[in-house]
Scaffold this active site. Structure first.
Site, PDB file in Angstrom:
ATOM      1  N   TYR A  53       0.818  -1.223   0.000  1.00  0.00           N
ATOM      2  CA  TYR A  53       0.000   0.000   0.000  1.00  0.00           C
ATOM      3  C   TYR A  53       0.840   1.255   0.000  1.00  0.00           C
ATOM      4  CZ  TYR A  53      -4.008  -3.009   1.183  1.00  0.00           C
ATOM      5  OH  TYR A  53      -4.986  -3.972   1.189  1.00  0.00           O
ATOM      6  N   LEU A 237     -18.093  -1.359   0.574  1.00  0.00           N
ATOM      7  CA  LEU A 237     -18.910  -0.377  -0.145  1.00  0.00           C
ATOM      8  C   LEU A 237     -18.704  -0.485  -1.660  1.00  0.00           C
ATOM      9  CD1 LEU A 237     -18.432   2.731   2.200  1.00  0.00           C
ATOM     10  CD2 LEU A 237     -20.512   1.349   1.898  1.00  0.00           C
ATOM     11  N   GLY A 238     -18.183  -1.634  -2.085  1.00  0.00           N
ATOM     12  CA  GLY A 238     -17.958  -1.815  -3.517  1.00  0.00           C
ATOM     13  C   GLY A 238     -17.115  -0.688  -4.083  1.00  0.00           C
ATOM     14  N   THR A 243     -22.381   3.587  -2.072  1.00  0.00           N
ATOM     15  CA  THR A 243     -22.685   4.743  -1.215  1.00  0.00           C
ATOM     16  C   THR A 243     -23.730   5.643  -1.866  1.00  0.00           C
ATOM     17  OG1 THR A 243     -21.019   6.186  -2.238  1.00  0.00           O
ATOM     18  CG2 THR A 243     -20.283   4.819  -0.380  1.00  0.00           C
ATOM     19  N   LYS A 245     -22.862   7.582  -4.382  1.00  0.00           N
ATOM     20  CA  LYS A 245     -22.161   8.760  -4.907  1.00  0.00           C
ATOM     21  C   LYS A 245     -22.038   8.774  -6.428  1.00  0.00           C
ATOM     22  CE  LYS A 245     -17.760   9.080  -3.688  1.00  0.00           C
ATOM     23  NZ  LYS A 245     -16.699   9.003  -2.669  1.00  0.00           N
TER      24      LYS A 245
END
Ligand SMILES: NC(=O)c1ccc[n+]([C@@H]2O[C@H](COP(=O)([O-])OP(=O)(O)OC[C@H]3O[C@@H](n4cnc5c(N)ncnc54)[C@H](OP(=O)(O)O)[C@@H]3O)[C@@H](O)[C@H]2O)c1
Length: 347
Positions: A53, A237-238, A243, A245
């Site tokens: 990361y 949240l995929g 969400t 959005k």
């Protein structure tokens, strides 16, 4: 907060885990520390990171996330207050993570190198949960559905991998082991080898899991329940589509969808499914985020739900979603959505 047992260990982790993979790319060190402080203040005791990361994987940024966590660990002096999880990168051309190799693999030598480097970046003497980020063997992962019979001779024997990890446990560098993006075959094979050699068992399997990516239900859930290798769910949240959005057809500025559209892969082609999830949430009197997160948290085979946020407002909303009560009506709707769309997203 609610606590759940981590595998067959005596450790209890919160049913929400703080994800970190945007730190060092979308989030600064200061924002990372702010998220960590807030999560701990809200009672979360579980943090997930990886040597690779932030994402998307990049030679310029690799290791930054662990380094940001490291400066936080060094300044807060509260190492016994949380369970810290990290990962060794699976088979990939991420050569910049290694001194000499041109591919990341789970050979004993590479595991040694990865553990040492993570400990240094994290400024800690031990990692509580050390996970194999994805398998060393060539296999269809991250969204590829179909099985292919890959050449087994080109895979680090699982016994060598587990043996190398066990040596780090004996040294005290790591406390427990986990798998990630693993198949039922791999999970069971690691259990078999642990039993045969009297080595530590894998305690968790970190996999994608959300309302429209439910492959874990087919096979891995049974392994999780019967063998106590619980799910650490990622992308609940995929990656943001759950969400709401993206519902108006735009990709908001600064969002993952606008910055790293390719990284979101199969989520774009599952639009009918996520739009239906988000509409359903509203009809149930919830926000899409609440419905999606609570769905994951209410699974029996879940150990912890790994949430990710790029702002404090998102983090607060995601932690607050824990307080929703999951009802039969919500379960019925989640089931309907699954029956209608099955698994449109493999990752
Ligand atoms: N083992 C693995 O292979 C693997 C793979 C992926 C992730 N993970 C782990 O799982 C963690 C979570 O994964 P993920 O980030 O994909 O999870 P996710 O919950 O599906 O997506 C999180 C992203 O959605 C957006 N978001 C989050 N909360 C929001 C809210 N309340 N309202 C609007 N937008 C919101 C943010 O992106 P924007 O603001 O940019 O839109 C955030 O970065 C990672 O940090 C990592 O620790 C592991």
């Amino acid at each position: 907060m609610e606590f759940r047992q981590l595998g067959r260990t005596d450790i209890k982790v919160t049913s929400i885990c703080l994800g970190t993979m945007t730190w060092g790319e979308q989030n600064t060190e200061k924002q990372a520390h702010e998220q960590l402080d807030y999560a701990i203040e809200r009672g979360i005791n579980f943090i997930d990171t990886a040597e690779m990361y932030p994402v998307p994987a990049n030679p310029k940024t690799q290791g930054r996330t662990e380094s940001y966590i490291g400066t936080w660990i060094a300044s807060r002096k509260n190492r016994d207050k949380y369970i810290l999880a990290s990962k060794v990168t699976g088979r990939a051309a991420i050569h910049w993570a290694r001194d000499k190799e041109d591919q990341t693999r789970h050979t004993p030598a590479q595991i040694d190198e990865a553990v040492e480097k993570s400990l240094r970046r994290l400024q800690t003497d031990y990692i509580d949960l050390y996970q194999l980020h994805w398998p060393d063997r060539d296999m269809p992962g991250f969204g590829f559905h179909s099985y292919q019979d890959y050449d087994e001779s080109d895979m680090t024997p699982l016994e060598d991998i587990l043996g190398a990890l066990n040596r780090h446990i004996e040294k005290g560098n790591i406390r427990h082991l986990g798998i990630s993006n693993e198949t039922p075959w791999g999970a069971m094979k690691f259990i078999q080898l642990a039993e045969k050699n009297n080595w530590p068992r894998m305690v968790s399997n970190q996999c994608v899991y959300n309302l429209i990516a439910r492959r874990f239900d087919y096979g891995l859930a049974e392994v999780a329940m019967r063998e106590q290798i619980g799910l650490l769910a990622y992308s609940p949240l995929g990656m943001g589509v759950l969400t709401g959005k993206y519902d108006d057809g735009e990709k908001p500025k600064g969002s993952r969808g606008s910055l790293f559209s390719d990284f979101m892969g199969g989520y774009w082609t599952a639009e009918d499914a996520w739009r239906d999830c988000n509409r359903t949430a509203i009809a149930l009197g919830l926000t899409p985020t609440q419905f999606a997160l609570k769905f994951v948290e209410s699974r029996e085979f879940l150990t912890s739900n790994i949430i990710g946020a790029t702002s404090m407002a998102q983090l607060k909303e995601n932690i607050d979603a824990h307080h929703i009560t999951w009802t039969d009506e919500m379960e019925k709707e989640a089931h309907r959505l699954h029956k209608t769309y099955r698994c449109p997203v493999g990752r």
